[in-house]
Design a protein around this motif. Structure first.
Motif, PDB file in Angstrom:
ATOM      1  N   GLN A 241     -58.644  47.064  78.752  1.00 45.71           N
ATOM      2  CA  GLN A 241     -59.428  46.116  77.958  1.00 45.71           C
ATOM      3  C   GLN A 241     -58.683  45.734  76.686  1.00 45.71           C
ATOM      4  OE1 GLN A 241     -62.688  44.718  78.816  1.00 45.71           O
ATOM      5  NE2 GLN A 241     -61.725  43.367  77.336  1.00 45.71           N
ATOM      6  N   THR A 242     -58.036  46.698  76.063  1.00 45.04           N
ATOM      7  CA  THR A 242     -57.274  46.434  74.845  1.00 45.04           C
ATOM      8  C   THR A 242     -56.093  45.515  75.135  1.00 45.04           C
ATOM      9  OG1 THR A 242     -57.875  48.625  74.028  1.00 45.04           O
ATOM     10  CG2 THR A 242     -56.056  47.523  72.919  1.00 45.04           C
ATOM     11  N   GLN A 243     -55.381  45.790  76.208  1.00 47.47           N
ATOM     12  CA  GLN A 243     -54.246  44.940  76.594  1.00 47.47           C
ATOM     13  C   GLN A 243     -54.718  43.521  76.909  1.00 47.47           C
ATOM     14  OE1 GLN A 243     -53.154  47.372  79.862  1.00 47.47           O
ATOM     15  NE2 GLN A 243     -52.385  49.020  78.564  1.00 47.47           N
ATOM     16  N   SER A 244     -55.868  43.415  77.560  1.00 44.46           N
ATOM     17  CA  SER A 244     -56.421  42.102  77.872  1.00 44.46           C
ATOM     18  C   SER A 244     -56.692  41.303  76.601  1.00 44.46           C
ATOM     19  CB  SER A 244     -57.717  42.263  78.684  1.00 44.46           C
ATOM     20  OG  SER A 244     -58.328  41.009  78.914  1.00 44.46           O
ATOM     21  N   LEU A 245     -57.261  41.942  75.610  1.00 36.61           N
ATOM     22  CA  LEU A 245     -57.534  41.266  74.342  1.00 36.61           C
ATOM     23  C   LEU A 245     -56.247  40.739  73.705  1.00 36.61           C
ATOM     24  CD1 LEU A 245     -60.128  43.684  72.677  1.00 36.61           C
ATOM     25  CD2 LEU A 245     -60.580  41.402  73.594  1.00 36.61           C
ATOM     26  N   LEU A 246     -55.185  41.531  73.783  1.00 32.99           N
ATOM     27  CA  LEU A 246     -53.940  41.165  73.118  1.00 32.99           C
ATOM     28  C   LEU A 246     -53.139  40.126  73.883  1.00 32.99           C
ATOM     29  CD1 LEU A 246     -52.820  44.649  71.780  1.00 32.99           C
ATOM     30  CD2 LEU A 246     -53.847  42.754  70.499  1.00 32.99           C
ATOM     31  N   LEU A 247     -53.471  39.889  75.155  1.00 32.53           N
ATOM     32  CA  LEU A 247     -52.784  38.859  75.932  1.00 32.53           C
ATOM     33  C   LEU A 247     -53.556  37.552  75.984  1.00 32.53           C
ATOM     34  CD1 LEU A 247     -51.370  41.015  78.865  1.00 32.53           C
ATOM     35  CD2 LEU A 247     -50.052  39.837  77.099  1.00 32.53           C
ATOM     36  N   ALA A 248     -54.702  37.508  75.336  1.00 31.44           N
ATOM     37  CA  ALA A 248     -55.467  36.264  75.264  1.00 31.44           C
ATOM     38  C   ALA A 248     -54.803  35.297  74.283  1.00 31.44           C
ATOM     39  CB  ALA A 248     -56.898  36.554  74.821  1.00 31.44           C
ATOM     40  N   TYR A 249     -55.110  34.020  74.432  1.00 27.83           N
ATOM     41  CA  TYR A 249     -54.572  33.018  73.517  1.00 27.83           C
ATOM     42  C   TYR A 249     -54.981  33.354  72.084  1.00 27.83           C
ATOM     43  CZ  TYR A 249     -53.685  28.512  71.313  1.00 27.83           C
ATOM     44  OH  TYR A 249     -53.234  27.521  70.482  1.00 27.83           O
ATOM     45  N   PRO A 250     -54.025  33.413  71.151  1.00 23.73           N
ATOM     46  CA  PRO A 250     -54.315  33.887  69.788  1.00 23.73           C
ATOM     47  C   PRO A 250     -54.952  32.833  68.892  1.00 23.73           C
ATOM     48  CG  PRO A 250     -51.980  33.401  69.997  1.00 23.73           C
ATOM     49  CD  PRO A 250     -52.578  33.204  71.374  1.00 23.73           C
ATOM     50  N   ASP A 251     -56.223  32.574  69.108  1.00 21.79           N
ATOM     51  CA  ASP A 251     -56.958  31.651  68.246  1.00 21.79           C
ATOM     52  C   ASP A 251     -57.517  32.406  67.043  1.00 21.79           C
ATOM     53  OD1 ASP A 251     -58.968  33.168  69.348  1.00 21.79           O
ATOM     54  OD2 ASP A 251     -59.774  31.561  70.606  1.00 21.79           O
ATOM     55  N   GLU A 252     -58.382  31.781  66.287  1.00 23.39           N
ATOM     56  CA  GLU A 252     -58.933  32.435  65.098  1.00 23.39           C
ATOM     57  C   GLU A 252     -59.720  33.692  65.460  1.00 23.39           C
ATOM     58  OE1 GLU A 252     -58.641  31.965  61.886  1.00 23.39           O
ATOM     59  OE2 GLU A 252     -57.265  30.261  62.091  1.00 23.39           O
TER      60      GLU A 252
ATOM     61  N   HIS B 209     -61.043  39.132  65.163  1.00 19.29           N
ATOM     62  CA  HIS B 209     -61.891  40.011  65.967  1.00 19.29           C
ATOM     63  C   HIS B 209     -61.076  40.840  66.960  1.00 19.29           C
ATOM     64  CE1 HIS B 209     -65.419  41.462  68.108  1.00 19.29           C
ATOM     65  NE2 HIS B 209     -64.877  41.044  69.241  1.00 19.29           N
ATOM     66  N   HIS B 210     -60.319  40.159  67.825  1.00 19.48           N
ATOM     67  CA  HIS B 210     -59.602  40.878  68.878  1.00 19.48           C
ATOM     68  C   HIS B 210     -58.575  41.849  68.315  1.00 19.48           C
ATOM     69  CE1 HIS B 210     -60.472  37.650  72.197  1.00 19.48           C
ATOM     70  NE2 HIS B 210     -61.569  38.185  71.674  1.00 19.48           N
ATOM     71  N   LEU B 211     -57.804  41.409  67.341  1.00 18.09           N
ATOM     72  CA  LEU B 211     -56.729  42.255  66.831  1.00 18.09           C
ATOM     73  C   LEU B 211     -57.253  43.512  66.140  1.00 18.09           C
ATOM     74  CD1 LEU B 211     -53.698  42.595  66.599  1.00 18.09           C
ATOM     75  CD2 LEU B 211     -53.746  41.197  64.519  1.00 18.09           C
ATOM     76  N   PRO B 212     -58.239  43.420  65.246  1.00 20.40           N
ATOM     77  CA  PRO B 212     -58.774  44.655  64.654  1.00 20.40           C
ATOM     78  C   PRO B 212     -59.408  45.589  65.682  1.00 20.40           C
ATOM     79  CG  PRO B 212     -59.419  42.740  63.349  1.00 20.40           C
ATOM     80  CD  PRO B 212     -58.830  42.215  64.619  1.00 20.40           C
ATOM     81  N   LEU B 213     -60.118  45.017  66.655  1.00 19.41           N
ATOM     82  CA  LEU B 213     -60.734  45.826  67.709  1.00 19.41           C
ATOM     83  C   LEU B 213     -59.658  46.519  68.544  1.00 19.41           C
ATOM     84  CD1 LEU B 213     -63.335  46.675  69.193  1.00 19.41           C
ATOM     85  CD2 LEU B 213     -63.119  44.587  70.569  1.00 19.41           C
ATOM     86  N   ALA B 214     -58.617  45.768  68.883  1.00 17.94           N
ATOM     87  CA  ALA B 214     -57.534  46.338  69.680  1.00 17.94           C
ATOM     88  C   ALA B 214     -56.824  47.454  68.923  1.00 17.94           C
ATOM     89  CB  ALA B 214     -56.538  45.243  70.061  1.00 17.94           C
ATOM     90  N   ARG B 215     -56.629  47.282  67.649  1.00 16.30           N
ATOM     91  CA  ARG B 215     -55.963  48.321  66.858  1.00 16.30           C
ATOM     92  C   ARG B 215     -56.777  49.614  66.857  1.00 16.30           C
ATOM     93  NH1 ARG B 215     -55.107  45.578  62.764  1.00 16.30           N
ATOM     94  NH2 ARG B 215     -52.848  45.286  62.780  1.00 16.30           N
ATOM     95  N   ARG B 216     -58.082  49.501  66.695  1.00 16.42           N
ATOM     96  CA  ARG B 216     -58.928  50.696  66.694  1.00 16.42           C
ATOM     97  C   ARG B 216     -58.896  51.381  68.056  1.00 16.42           C
ATOM     98  NH1 ARG B 216     -62.370  47.184  63.792  1.00 16.42           N
ATOM     99  NH2 ARG B 216     -63.727  46.875  65.612  1.00 16.42           N
TER     100      ARG B 216
END
Length: 208
Positions: free
Chosen positions: A13-24, A29-36
Protein backbone atom coordinates in the motif's frame (compact mmCIF):
# COMPACT_ATOMS: atom_id res chain seq x y z
CA UNK A 1 -1.01 -15.01 6.83
CA UNK A 2 1.97 -15.67 9.09
CA UNK A 3 3.73 -13.22 11.41
CA UNK A 4 6.71 -13.20 9.04
CA UNK A 5 4.73 -11.72 6.14
CA UNK A 6 2.07 -9.71 7.96
CA UNK A 7 3.87 -6.48 7.04
CA UNK A 8 3.69 -7.05 3.28
CA UNK A 9 0.23 -5.55 2.61
CA UNK A 10 1.35 -2.40 4.43
CA UNK A 11 4.47 -2.26 2.27
CA UNK A 12 2.49 -2.69 -0.95
CA UNK A 13 0.00 0.00 0.00
CA UNK A 14 2.85 2.37 0.81
CA UNK A 15 4.61 1.64 -2.48
CA UNK A 16 1.33 2.18 -4.32
CA UNK A 17 0.94 5.62 -2.77
CA UNK A 18 4.46 6.60 -3.81
CA UNK A 19 3.97 5.47 -7.43
CA UNK A 20 0.82 7.52 -7.92
CA UNK A 21 0.95 10.73 -9.94
CA UNK A 22 2.44 13.37 -7.59
CA UNK A 23 -0.32 15.96 -7.41
CA UNK A 24 -1.02 18.22 -4.44
CA UNK A 25 -2.66 15.35 -2.55
CA UNK A 26 0.52 13.36 -3.03
CA UNK A 27 2.64 16.04 -1.40
CA UNK A 28 0.36 16.82 1.52
CA UNK A 29 -1.26 13.44 2.20
CA UNK A 30 0.35 10.47 0.46
CA UNK A 31 3.95 11.35 1.25
CA UNK A 32 3.51 11.92 5.02
CA UNK A 33 1.36 8.78 5.29
CA UNK A 34 3.92 6.76 3.34
CA UNK A 35 6.75 7.99 5.53
CA UNK A 36 4.95 6.92 8.70
CA UNK A 37 4.13 3.51 7.26
CA UNK A 38 7.65 2.96 5.90
CA UNK A 39 9.09 3.49 9.37
CA UNK A 40 7.17 0.42 10.58
CA UNK A 41 8.45 -1.93 7.85
CA UNK A 42 11.44 -4.26 7.92
CA UNK A 43 14.56 -2.37 6.95
CA UNK A 44 14.94 -4.05 3.56
CA UNK A 45 11.56 -2.71 2.45
CA UNK A 46 11.23 0.42 4.57
CA UNK A 47 14.69 1.97 4.23
CA UNK A 48 14.46 2.52 0.44
CA UNK A 49 11.09 4.22 0.87
CA UNK A 50 12.40 6.52 3.58
CA UNK A 51 15.37 7.43 1.37
CA UNK A 52 12.98 8.21 -1.47
CA UNK A 53 10.80 10.36 0.80
CA UNK A 54 13.86 12.30 1.97
CA UNK A 55 14.77 12.99 -1.64
CA UNK A 56 11.31 14.38 -2.36
CA UNK A 57 11.55 16.67 0.66
CA UNK A 58 14.25 18.61 -1.16
CA UNK A 59 12.19 19.02 -4.34
CA UNK A 60 9.46 21.48 -5.27
CA UNK A 61 6.05 20.20 -6.32
CA UNK A 62 6.80 21.30 -9.87
CA UNK A 63 10.14 19.46 -9.92
CA UNK A 64 8.64 16.20 -8.66
CA UNK A 65 5.77 16.33 -11.15
CA UNK A 66 8.07 17.13 -14.06
CA UNK A 67 10.43 14.29 -13.10
CA UNK A 68 7.55 11.82 -12.81
CA UNK A 69 6.19 12.73 -16.24
CA UNK A 70 9.65 12.67 -17.85
CA UNK A 71 10.39 9.29 -16.29
CA UNK A 72 7.17 7.34 -16.68
CA UNK A 73 5.31 9.07 -19.53
CA UNK A 74 8.20 9.77 -21.89
CA UNK A 75 10.57 6.82 -21.45
CA UNK A 76 9.48 3.63 -23.17
CA UNK A 77 11.53 1.39 -20.90
CA UNK A 78 10.19 2.98 -17.70
CA UNK A 79 6.58 2.01 -18.25
CA UNK A 80 4.38 1.54 -15.19
CA UNK A 81 1.89 -0.61 -17.15
CA UNK A 82 3.16 -4.11 -16.44
CA UNK A 83 1.51 -6.08 -19.23
CA UNK A 84 3.41 -3.95 -21.75
CA UNK A 85 6.65 -5.73 -20.85
CA UNK A 86 5.26 -9.14 -21.73
CA UNK A 87 3.01 -8.23 -24.65
CA UNK A 88 3.87 -4.77 -25.97
CA UNK A 89 1.04 -3.09 -27.85
CA UNK A 90 -0.47 -6.33 -29.13
CA UNK A 91 -3.85 -8.00 -28.95
CA UNK A 92 -2.42 -10.35 -26.33
CA UNK A 93 -2.02 -7.37 -24.03
CA UNK A 94 -5.72 -6.67 -24.38
CA UNK A 95 -6.47 -10.19 -23.19
CA UNK A 96 -4.03 -9.83 -20.30
CA UNK A 97 -5.75 -6.62 -19.21
CA UNK A 98 -9.13 -8.35 -19.37
CA UNK A 99 -7.85 -11.22 -17.21
CA UNK A 100 -6.61 -8.74 -14.62
CA UNK A 101 -9.97 -6.99 -14.57
CA UNK A 102 -11.69 -10.32 -14.03
CA UNK A 103 -9.28 -11.18 -11.21
CA UNK A 104 -10.11 -7.92 -9.50
CA UNK A 105 -13.85 -8.34 -10.05
CA UNK A 106 -13.78 -11.88 -8.64
CA UNK A 107 -12.33 -10.44 -5.45
CA UNK A 108 -15.06 -7.79 -5.32
CA UNK A 109 -12.63 -5.02 -6.30
CA UNK A 110 -13.68 -2.36 -8.80
CA UNK A 111 -11.50 0.11 -10.67
CA UNK A 112 -12.47 3.65 -11.54
CA UNK A 113 -12.86 4.56 -15.20
CA UNK A 114 -9.51 6.37 -15.08
CA UNK A 115 -7.48 3.33 -13.97
CA UNK A 116 -5.96 0.55 -16.03
CA UNK A 117 -5.60 -2.73 -14.14
CA UNK A 118 -1.91 -3.27 -14.96
CA UNK A 119 -0.57 0.04 -13.64
CA UNK A 120 1.93 -0.94 -10.96
CA UNK A 121 0.32 1.32 -8.36
CA UNK A 122 -3.03 -0.40 -8.99
CA UNK A 123 -1.52 -3.89 -8.86
CA UNK A 124 0.20 -3.04 -5.56
CA UNK A 125 -3.00 -1.63 -4.09
CA UNK A 126 -4.86 -4.80 -5.03
CA UNK A 127 -2.06 -6.96 -3.59
CA UNK A 128 -2.39 -5.04 -0.33
CA UNK A 129 -6.15 -5.62 -0.33
CA UNK A 130 -6.07 -9.39 -0.91
CA UNK A 131 -3.18 -10.18 1.43
CA UNK A 132 0.31 -11.68 1.27
CA UNK A 133 -0.38 -15.01 -0.44
CA UNK A 134 -2.55 -13.84 -3.34
CA UNK A 135 -0.88 -10.45 -3.54
CA UNK A 136 2.57 -11.92 -3.89
CA UNK A 137 1.32 -14.43 -6.48
CA UNK A 138 -0.06 -11.61 -8.64
CA UNK A 139 3.16 -9.61 -8.39
CA UNK A 140 5.22 -12.69 -9.25
CA UNK A 141 3.09 -13.16 -12.37
CA UNK A 142 4.52 -9.80 -13.51
CA UNK A 143 7.99 -10.28 -12.05
CA UNK A 144 9.89 -9.82 -15.32
CA UNK A 145 8.20 -6.48 -15.97
CA UNK A 146 8.83 -5.29 -12.42
CA UNK A 147 12.51 -6.23 -12.70
CA UNK A 148 12.89 -4.57 -16.09
CA UNK A 149 11.31 -1.40 -14.75
CA UNK A 150 13.62 -1.45 -11.73
CA UNK A 151 16.70 -1.92 -13.91
CA UNK A 152 15.63 0.86 -16.30
CA UNK A 153 15.05 3.26 -13.42
CA UNK A 154 18.43 2.37 -11.91
CA UNK A 155 20.23 2.92 -15.21
CA UNK A 156 18.74 6.41 -15.52
CA UNK A 157 19.55 7.28 -11.91
CA UNK A 158 15.89 7.81 -11.09
CA UNK A 159 14.93 8.29 -7.43
CA UNK A 160 11.91 6.04 -8.07
CA UNK A 161 14.38 3.14 -8.20
CA UNK A 162 14.09 3.09 -4.41
CA UNK A 163 10.38 2.30 -4.57
CA UNK A 164 11.04 -0.62 -6.92
CA UNK A 165 13.83 -1.82 -4.61
CA UNK A 166 11.23 -1.92 -1.86
CA UNK A 167 8.80 -3.87 -4.07
CA UNK A 168 11.54 -6.36 -4.84
CA UNK A 169 12.14 -6.86 -1.11
CA UNK A 170 8.61 -8.27 -0.77
CA UNK A 171 9.14 -10.94 -3.45
CA UNK A 172 10.99 -14.25 -3.45
CA UNK A 173 14.58 -14.34 -4.72
CA UNK A 174 14.78 -14.63 -8.49
CA UNK A 175 15.10 -18.14 -9.85
CA UNK A 176 17.11 -19.17 -12.87
CA UNK A 177 14.02 -19.16 -15.05
CA UNK A 178 13.06 -15.65 -13.95
CA UNK A 179 16.59 -14.42 -14.61
CA UNK A 180 16.29 -15.84 -18.11
CA UNK A 181 12.94 -14.13 -18.66
CA UNK A 182 14.29 -10.79 -17.49
CA UNK A 183 17.39 -11.13 -19.66
CA UNK A 184 15.32 -12.04 -22.72
CA UNK A 185 12.91 -9.14 -22.27
CA UNK A 186 15.76 -6.72 -21.66
CA UNK A 187 17.56 -7.89 -24.81
CA UNK A 188 14.57 -8.13 -27.15
CA UNK A 189 12.10 -5.63 -25.78
CA UNK A 190 8.35 -6.25 -25.96
CA UNK A 191 6.49 -7.17 -29.17
CA UNK A 192 5.51 -4.26 -31.41
CA UNK A 193 2.29 -5.44 -33.08
CA UNK A 194 -0.44 -2.87 -32.40
CA UNK A 195 -3.55 -4.63 -33.74
CA UNK A 196 -6.55 -5.15 -31.48
CA UNK A 197 -5.63 -2.98 -28.50
CA UNK A 198 -7.96 -0.03 -29.08
CA UNK A 199 -10.40 -0.88 -26.26
CA UNK A 200 -7.51 -1.12 -23.83
CA UNK A 201 -5.30 1.79 -24.93
CA UNK A 202 -3.21 2.97 -21.96
CA UNK A 203 -4.11 6.19 -20.23
CA UNK A 204 -1.33 8.55 -19.10
CA UNK A 205 0.18 7.52 -15.77
CA UNK A 206 -1.02 10.75 -14.22
CA UNK A 207 -4.63 9.59 -14.64
CA UNK A 208 -4.45 7.66 -11.36
Amino acid sequence: MTPSDAWMPRAWQTQSLLLAYPDERFRHHHLPLARRAAATLPDRAGAPLLTFAEHLDGQTQEDVTADYVATFDHRKHCCLFLTYYAHGDTRRRGLALLRLKRTYAAAGWRLTDEELPDHLAVVLEFAAAVGPRDGRRLLCDHRAGIELLRLALRETGSPWTRVLDSVRATLPPLTGDEHTAVARLAAEGPPEEEVGLAPFAPEPARGL
